[in-house]
Motif scaffolding. Sequence first.
Motif, PDB file in Angstrom:
ATOM      1  N   ASP A   1      -1.622   2.996  11.930  1.00 25.48           N
ATOM      2  CA  ASP A   1      -1.101   2.289  10.766  1.00 25.48           C
ATOM      3  C   ASP A   1      -0.939   3.274   9.621  1.00 25.48           C
ATOM      4  O   ASP A   1      -1.239   4.460   9.771  1.00 25.48           O
ATOM      5  CB  ASP A   1      -1.982   1.099  10.354  1.00 25.48           C
ATOM      6  CG  ASP A   1      -3.409   1.510  10.002  1.00 25.48           C
ATOM      7  OD1 ASP A   1      -3.589   2.547   9.329  1.00 25.48           O
ATOM      8  OD2 ASP A   1      -4.339   0.791  10.377  1.00 25.48           O
ATOM      9  N   GLU A   2      -0.476   2.774   8.478  1.00 23.41           N
ATOM     10  CA  GLU A   2      -0.196   3.669   7.350  1.00 23.41           C
ATOM     11  C   GLU A   2      -1.358   3.809   6.389  1.00 23.41           C
ATOM     12  O   GLU A   2      -1.219   4.414   5.321  1.00 23.41           O
ATOM     13  CB  GLU A   2       1.031   3.161   6.565  1.00 23.41           C
ATOM     14  CG  GLU A   2       0.798   1.853   5.828  1.00 23.41           C
ATOM     15  CD  GLU A   2       1.281   0.638   6.595  1.00 23.41           C
ATOM     16  OE1 GLU A   2       1.499  -0.411   5.962  1.00 23.41           O
ATOM     17  OE2 GLU A   2       1.453   0.744   7.821  1.00 23.41           O
ATOM     18  N   TYR A   3      -2.528   3.277   6.742  1.00 20.31           N
ATOM     19  CA  TYR A   3      -3.592   3.184   5.748  1.00 20.31           C
ATOM     20  C   TYR A   3      -4.440   4.446   5.591  1.00 20.31           C
ATOM     21  O   TYR A   3      -5.091   4.605   4.560  1.00 20.31           O
ATOM     22  CB  TYR A   3      -4.487   1.983   6.049  1.00 20.31           C
ATOM     23  CG  TYR A   3      -3.806   0.684   5.716  1.00 20.31           C
ATOM     24  CD1 TYR A   3      -3.750   0.208   4.408  1.00 20.31           C
ATOM     25  CD2 TYR A   3      -3.184  -0.077   6.713  1.00 20.31           C
ATOM     26  CE1 TYR A   3      -3.112  -0.973   4.099  1.00 20.31           C
ATOM     27  CE2 TYR A   3      -2.536  -1.258   6.403  1.00 20.31           C
ATOM     28  CZ  TYR A   3      -2.499  -1.703   5.098  1.00 20.31           C
ATOM     29  OH  TYR A   3      -1.854  -2.869   4.786  1.00 20.31           O
ATOM     30  N   ASP A   4      -4.450   5.335   6.578  1.00 19.85           N
ATOM     31  CA  ASP A   4      -5.265   6.548   6.425  1.00 19.85           C
ATOM     32  C   ASP A   4      -4.833   7.388   5.222  1.00 19.85           C
ATOM     33  O   ASP A   4      -5.677   7.779   4.412  1.00 19.85           O
ATOM     34  CB  ASP A   4      -5.239   7.383   7.702  1.00 19.85           C
ATOM     35  CG  ASP A   4      -6.215   6.870   8.755  1.00 19.85           C
ATOM     36  OD1 ASP A   4      -6.992   5.935   8.446  1.00 19.85           O
ATOM     37  OD2 ASP A   4      -6.204   7.388   9.888  1.00 19.85           O
TER      38      ASP A   4
ATOM     39  N   THR B   1      -8.586   9.021  11.884  1.00 17.54           N
ATOM     40  CA  THR B   1      -9.464   8.481  10.847  1.00 17.54           C
ATOM     41  C   THR B   1     -10.689   9.355  10.617  1.00 17.54           C
ATOM     42  O   THR B   1     -11.096   9.587   9.472  1.00 17.54           O
ATOM     43  CB  THR B   1      -9.904   7.051  11.226  1.00 17.54           C
ATOM     44  OG1 THR B   1      -8.736   6.249  11.432  1.00 17.54           O
ATOM     45  CG2 THR B   1     -10.732   6.440  10.109  1.00 17.54           C
TER      46      THR B   1
ATOM     47  N   VAL C   1      -3.228   6.391   2.593  1.00 19.06           N
ATOM     48  CA  VAL C   1      -3.513   5.579   1.404  1.00 19.06           C
ATOM     49  C   VAL C   1      -4.991   5.666   1.057  1.00 19.06           C
ATOM     50  O   VAL C   1      -5.382   5.855  -0.097  1.00 19.06           O
ATOM     51  CB  VAL C   1      -3.099   4.108   1.638  1.00 19.06           C
ATOM     52  CG1 VAL C   1      -3.541   3.228   0.470  1.00 19.06           C
ATOM     53  CG2 VAL C   1      -1.592   3.994   1.850  1.00 19.06           C
ATOM     54  N   MET C   2      -5.835   5.564   2.095  1.00 19.69           N
ATOM     55  CA  MET C   2      -7.280   5.604   1.887  1.00 19.69           C
ATOM     56  C   MET C   2      -7.703   6.950   1.293  1.00 19.69           C
ATOM     57  O   MET C   2      -8.528   6.999   0.374  1.00 19.69           O
ATOM     58  CB  MET C   2      -7.983   5.361   3.230  1.00 19.69           C
ATOM     59  CG  MET C   2      -9.458   5.085   3.133  1.00 19.69           C
ATOM     60  SD  MET C   2     -10.048   4.143   4.577  1.00 19.69           S
ATOM     61  CE  MET C   2      -9.197   4.923   5.927  1.00 19.69           C
TER      62      MET C   2
ATOM     63  N   PRO D   1       0.812  -1.218   0.000  1.00 18.76           N
ATOM     64  CA  PRO D   1       0.000   0.000   0.000  1.00 18.76           C
ATOM     65  C   PRO D   1       0.841   1.262   0.000  1.00 18.76           C
ATOM     66  O   PRO D   1       0.410   2.302  -0.501  1.00 18.76           O
ATOM     67  CB  PRO D   1      -0.831  -0.131   1.280  1.00 18.76           C
ATOM     68  CG  PRO D   1      -0.141  -1.163   2.102  1.00 18.76           C
ATOM     69  CD  PRO D   1       0.504  -2.100   1.144  1.00 18.76           C
TER      70      PRO D   1
ATOM     71  N   VAL E   1      -8.540  -0.794  -0.207  1.00 22.00           N
ATOM     72  CA  VAL E   1      -7.670  -0.700   0.958  1.00 22.00           C
ATOM     73  C   VAL E   1      -7.819  -1.909   1.872  1.00 22.00           C
ATOM     74  O   VAL E   1      -6.819  -2.465   2.349  1.00 22.00           O
ATOM     75  CB  VAL E   1      -7.951   0.607   1.730  1.00 22.00           C
ATOM     76  CG1 VAL E   1      -7.145   0.661   3.018  1.00 22.00           C
ATOM     77  CG2 VAL E   1      -7.610   1.811   0.851  1.00 22.00           C
TER      78      VAL E   1
ATOM     79  N   MET F   1      -5.060  -4.726   3.120  1.00 26.69           N
ATOM     80  CA  MET F   1      -4.828  -5.078   4.517  1.00 26.69           C
ATOM     81  C   MET F   1      -5.071  -6.562   4.767  1.00 26.69           C
ATOM     82  O   MET F   1      -4.285  -7.238   5.437  1.00 26.69           O
ATOM     83  CB  MET F   1      -5.750  -4.253   5.419  1.00 26.69           C
ATOM     84  CG  MET F   1      -5.483  -2.766   5.423  1.00 26.69           C
ATOM     85  SD  MET F   1      -6.723  -1.846   6.372  1.00 26.69           S
ATOM     86  CE  MET F   1      -6.381  -2.413   8.036  1.00 26.69           C
TER      87      MET F   1
ATOM     88  N   ARG G   1       6.486   1.331  10.175  1.00 22.42           N
ATOM     89  CA  ARG G   1       6.038  -0.054  10.047  1.00 22.42           C
ATOM     90  C   ARG G   1       7.057  -1.001  10.671  1.00 22.42           C
ATOM     91  O   ARG G   1       6.688  -1.970  11.349  1.00 22.42           O
ATOM     92  CB  ARG G   1       5.822  -0.404   8.584  1.00 22.42           C
ATOM     93  CG  ARG G   1       5.352  -1.836   8.384  1.00 22.42           C
ATOM     94  CD  ARG G   1       5.411  -2.243   6.939  1.00 22.42           C
ATOM     95  NE  ARG G   1       4.362  -1.633   6.134  1.00 22.42           N
ATOM     96  CZ  ARG G   1       4.307  -1.742   4.813  1.00 22.42           C
ATOM     97  NH1 ARG G   1       5.243  -2.386   4.158  1.00 22.42           N
ATOM     98  NH2 ARG G   1       3.315  -1.199   4.145  1.00 22.42           N
TER      99      ARG G   1
END
Length: 206
Positions: free
Chosen positions: A74-77, A141, A79-80, A10, A104, A108, A26
């Motif tokens: 995490d690193e997804y915000d 988030t 990316v989202m 991601p 996303v 994950m 990470r």
Amino acid sequence: MSTSSPETDPLDLLPLRERKKLRTRRAIQDHALRLFSEQGYDATTVEQIAAAAEISPSTFFRYFPTKEDTVVDDEYDPVMLKVFREQPPELPPVEALRRTLATVFALMYERDFDTVVQRTRLMMEVPALRARTMEAVREGTLKVFNQAIGERTGRSEDDPKVRAFTWALLGVLMSASYDWLDGGATGDLPAMVDDRLAFLAAGFPL
């Protein structure tokens, strides 16, 4: 509904500068989660995590304000947010979110399955982490979703209706996460999330 390849990292979706910082985060998180698994969350100290990651405690705190954040963050915000902004402008907000989260959550679920299970269990079972999770949702988030929905609808991210929508969205996501974990983390999490988002899009008919 299309998703990215499961083998895709991601972070590859983000600019180089962001990727470097998030990869360091990470790596620290991976060491923290390993130690939590081996010796328990409460028994693990920041100093032990820093030593395992071969960094100083002061460097640890540059990436994570607290020990709790090694689980919650995490690193997804980012990316989202990037994936959401790339959705066709004619899509209604919920449909744009369904496509975004299909991408996303698939990343994950397929790439970080064991990590997702471990983090979710810790966040739901450790009292200090439950409290920090709610703080992180409000500080992180929720703001990401408010910004994304505000941009797409032409409203302020502080608009009460935008905030009500994003809280409803987060409730839907938490519902799917709890059901998934209560089922032994054996279900198809992306499908469960999408099913509940479709329910939201339909106005929660019962």
